[in-house]
Design an enzyme around this catalytic site. Structure first.
Site, mmCIF file in Angstrom:
data_model
loop_
_atom_site.group_PDB
_atom_site.id
_atom_site.type_symbol
_atom_site.label_atom_id
_atom_site.label_comp_id
_atom_site.label_asym_id
_atom_site.label_seq_id
_atom_site.Cartn_x
_atom_site.Cartn_y
_atom_site.Cartn_z
ATOM 1 N N CYS A 62 16.121 -14.868 -92.944
ATOM 2 C CA CYS A 62 16.122 -14.325 -94.233
ATOM 3 C C CYS A 62 17.492 -14.526 -94.801
ATOM 4 O O CYS A 62 18.514 -14.083 -94.360
ATOM 5 C CB CYS A 62 15.728 -12.880 -94.199
ATOM 6 S SG CYS A 62 16.270 -11.946 -95.403
ATOM 7 N N CYS A 102 19.182 -11.194 -95.421
ATOM 8 C CA CYS A 102 19.520 -10.439 -94.269
ATOM 9 C C CYS A 102 20.949 -11.043 -94.040
ATOM 10 O O CYS A 102 21.954 -10.467 -93.462
ATOM 11 C CB CYS A 102 18.715 -10.862 -93.041
ATOM 12 S SG CYS A 102 16.968 -10.173 -93.392
ATOM 13 N N CYS A 137 10.070 -15.348 -114.841
ATOM 14 C CA CYS A 137 9.384 -14.281 -114.945
ATOM 15 C C CYS A 137 7.899 -14.246 -115.047
ATOM 16 O O CYS A 137 7.520 -14.584 -116.200
ATOM 17 C CB CYS A 137 9.854 -13.136 -115.599
ATOM 18 S SG CYS A 137 9.336 -11.638 -116.060
ATOM 19 N N CYS A 180 7.088 -11.762 -117.960
ATOM 20 C CA CYS A 180 7.348 -12.381 -119.445
ATOM 21 C C CYS A 180 6.651 -13.312 -119.769
ATOM 22 O O CYS A 180 6.286 -13.483 -121.124
ATOM 23 C CB CYS A 180 9.049 -13.018 -119.078
ATOM 24 S SG CYS A 180 9.941 -11.758 -118.503
#
Length: 485
Positions: free
Chosen positions: A47, A50, A390, A393
Site C-alpha cells: 500500500c 502505508c 472526480c 463532478c
C-alpha cells in the site's frame, strides 16, 4: 509454566521489532491487553499510503514510548494476519484504531505526520492536564523536546477552572500540566498564571523562552493565546501544527529543519530568519518548515525548480496569493522580498491554464483570469471547483451546463474552475470535489459555501433566494415567472 513461556515469546516478538511493535494473530490477544493505550496501524506492505505513513509512525513511536503514561504504537500486517484484521473489519489501508487496555476505543482521525500523531495521542492518554506534584515531575514535564502549557494555581480560581476546560477541548493540540505546589510556584516566579514553556532546542536571543498569558479567564482568549502567541517570531511549522500559522502575510522558509539530527544547522538558518522577523512584529508572520515534509507544498508554491538548493527557499503567502522568492537566501534578500510583497510591487505566482479565447454560458475560470472574471465582476457568481477525474463532478457537469444556459440572461455568472490545473485563490477553502461557492456582487470577500441540492431546480431556488437584485425570470422561491401577454 506454559503461560510464562507464551508471555516470554510475546515479549520477545514485541521487543525484536523496535519502537513500533509488530503483533500477529498468534500473540494479539495476549499482547494488546497489556497496553494502557495503543495506536494500532492495520496495513498492507504493498500500500502506497502505508509506505508514506511508515517513517512518520516510526518517529512518533520513539517519542510516545517515553510519554507518561507510555503510548504504544503497534502495526499489524493484514496480508498475513487475516484473523486479527477481520475481527476489526479492516477494509482499507492503512486503518488506524485506538485501543485502551485491549479494547478498541475509537477510530483514529488525527494527523498522519509524526508531530501530529504525537500531539494527538498524548492528548488521548491520561488526564487532559497532568498534575505536577513535585519539582522532579515539573522538571521532567517542562524538560522534554516539545512545548508545554503550565498552569500555576495556589488555590481555587476562575482561571484554573478555565484552564482545565481549555485542556479538555485542546488536549489533541497541546500538552497541559498544572501545579499547586507552593515551592514550585515560588521557584518559577508565577502565581495564578498560564505559561507556555518552549523546549531548550528552540531557545534563542530573539524570543522569550516562556510565553505568559496576560488575559482574563475567558476560555476563548486562552485558546487564541495558545494558537497565535506561543510559536515565537519564526515558529517551527509542521503538518501537525498548521492551525498555528494561519495569519497572513506569512513568510515560510523551507530548509532541512531537523532538531534531532542537525540542531546546529537548524538554528543557523532559523536565527537568520528571526533577525528579519524581529523587524516586522505583527506586520508579517514568519515560519520555518522542513523541505522534505512540505515537498508537495513547495511545488504548489512555485518553488519546485529550487527545492534541491543547499540554501533555504522562501515563499510569502498573502490573501492575494503566493510570492516565491527568486533570489538566493540571505538576510538582505529575505528582507527585500518582504518589502516588495507588502508594498504591493509584485504579482503573485499563479499556476494557470491558458485563458479561454471564447466563453459560453458556463464561464471557465483559470488562474490568470479569476480576478477579472470572478472577483472584479459586477455580477453575483456561483463558482464550482472541480477535478477532471472526480465522478461526482462528472455527474454534475450536464446539470451545471443546463443551469448556466437557463440563467444566461440573468445578472449572475455561473462558472467552473479545474482546481487541479489552476491555483485556487486563498479566499476559498477547497478540500474535496466538487466544492461550490456563492459570491454576492457586493461582498466578494466573503464567499458562502453552497451545500444545497445538485439538481438544476435546487440551484435556481438557491440563486433566486440569494441574488442581490433578484432574478428577472424567477421569483424568490425559484418559481418561473409568468410571461405577461
Amino acid at each position: 509454566m506454559r503461560a510464562i513461556v507464551v508471555l516470554a515469546a510475546c515479549l520477545a516478538s514485541i521487543l525484536a521489532s523496535g519502537d513500533v511493535l509488530e503483533l500477529t494473530d498468534s500473540n494479539w490477544e495476549d499482547s494488546i491487553k497489556t497496553h494502557e493505550i495503543a495506536l494500532v496501524k492495520f496495513y498492507a506492505p504493498w500500500c502506497g499510503h502505508c509506505k508514506r505513513l511508515a517513517p512518520e509512525f516510526d518517529k512518533a513511536a520513539i517519542k510516545l514510548k517515553a510519554n507518561d503514561p507510555p503510548v504504544s504504537l503497534i502495526k499489524v500486517d493484514c496480508t498475513t494476519e487475516k484473523e486479527t484484521c477481520g475481527k476489526f473489519d479492516v477494509k482499507g489501508f492503512p486503518t488506524l484504531k485506538i485501543f485502551r487496555h485491549g479494547a478498541a476505543a475509537q477510530d483514529y482521525d488525527g494527523p498522519r505526520d509524526a508531530d501530529g500523531i504525537v500531539k494527538y495521542m498524548r492528548g488521548q492518554s491520561g488526564p487532559s492536564a497532568k498534575e505536577l506534584k513535585t519539582q522532579a515531575e515539573f522538571d521532567k514535564f517542562t524538560g522534554g523536546d516539545e512545548s508545554v502549557v503550565i498552569g500555576f494555581f495556589e488555590g481555587e480560581s476562575k482561571l484554573k477552572d478555565s484552564f482545565l476546560k481549555v485542556a479538555d477541548t485542546e488536549r489533541d493540540r497541546f500538552a497541559f500540566g498544572y501545579t499547586t505546589n507552593k515551592d514550585i510556584i515560588k521557584k518559577a516566579g508565577y502565581s495564578d498564571d498560564v505559561v507556555v514553556y518552549n523546549p531548550k532546542k528552540l531557545h534563542n536571543k530573539f524570543d522569550p523562552n516562556e510565553f505568559k498569558y496576560d488575559g482574563n479567564y475567558d476560555t476563548d482568549k486562552i485558546k487564541q493565546f495558545l494558537v497565535h502567541e506561543t510559536v515565537g517570531l519564526a515558529g517551527i511549522r509542521t503538518q501537525g501544527n498548521l492551525f498555528q500559522f494561519e495569519k497572513k502575510p506569512l513568510a515560510i522558509v523551507y530548509y532541512n529543519v531537523d532538531y534531532i539530527k542537525d540542531p546546529k544547522g537548524s538554528n543557523y538558518w532559523r536565527n537568520r530568519v528571526l533577525k528579519v522577523a524581529q523587524e516586522y512584529k505583527r506586520k508579517v508572520h514568519f515560519a520555518v518548515s522542513n523541505k522534505e515534509e512540505f515537498s508537495s507544498e513547495i511545488e504548489q508554491n512555485g518553488l519546485g525548480e529550487r527545492k534541491d538548493s543547499d540554501k533555504p527557499i522562501v515563499v510569502i503567502l498573502t490573501d492575494e496569493g503566493k510570492f516565491p522568492m527568486d533570489n538566493e537566501f540571505s538576510i538582505d534578500n529575505l528582507k527585500a522580498h518582504v518589502e516588495e510583497v507588502i508594498s504591493g510591487n509584485l504579482e503573485p505566482h499563479m499556476k494557470s491554464e491558458p485563458v479561454p479565447e471564447e466563453q459560453g454560458d458556463l464561464k471557465v475560470a483559470v488562474g490568470k483570469n479569476f480576478k477579472e472574471l470572478i472577483l472584479d465582476s459586477d455580477k453575483d457568481v456561483l463558482i464550482e471547483f472541480y477535478a477532471p477525474w472526480c465522478g461526482h463532478c462528472k455527474q454534475l457537469a450536464p446539470k451545471y451546463e443546463e443551469l448556466a444556459t437557463k440563467l444566461a440572461k440573468e445578472d449572475v455568472i455561473i462558472a467552473k474552475m479545474d482546481a487541479t490545473a489552476n491555483d485556487v485563490p486563498p479566499l476559498f477553502e477547497v478540500r474535496g470535489f466538487p466544492t461550490i461557492f456563492w459570491l454576492p456582487k457586493n461582498n466578494k470577500k466573503n464567499p458562502m459555501s453552497y451545500n444545497s441540492g445538485r439538481e438544476v431546480k435546487d440551484f435556481i431556488k438557491f440563486i433566486a433566494e440569494h441574488s442581490t437584485d433578484g432574478l428577472k425570470g424567477y421569483d424568490k422561491a425559484g418559481k418561473k415567472k409568468k410571461t405577461e401577454l
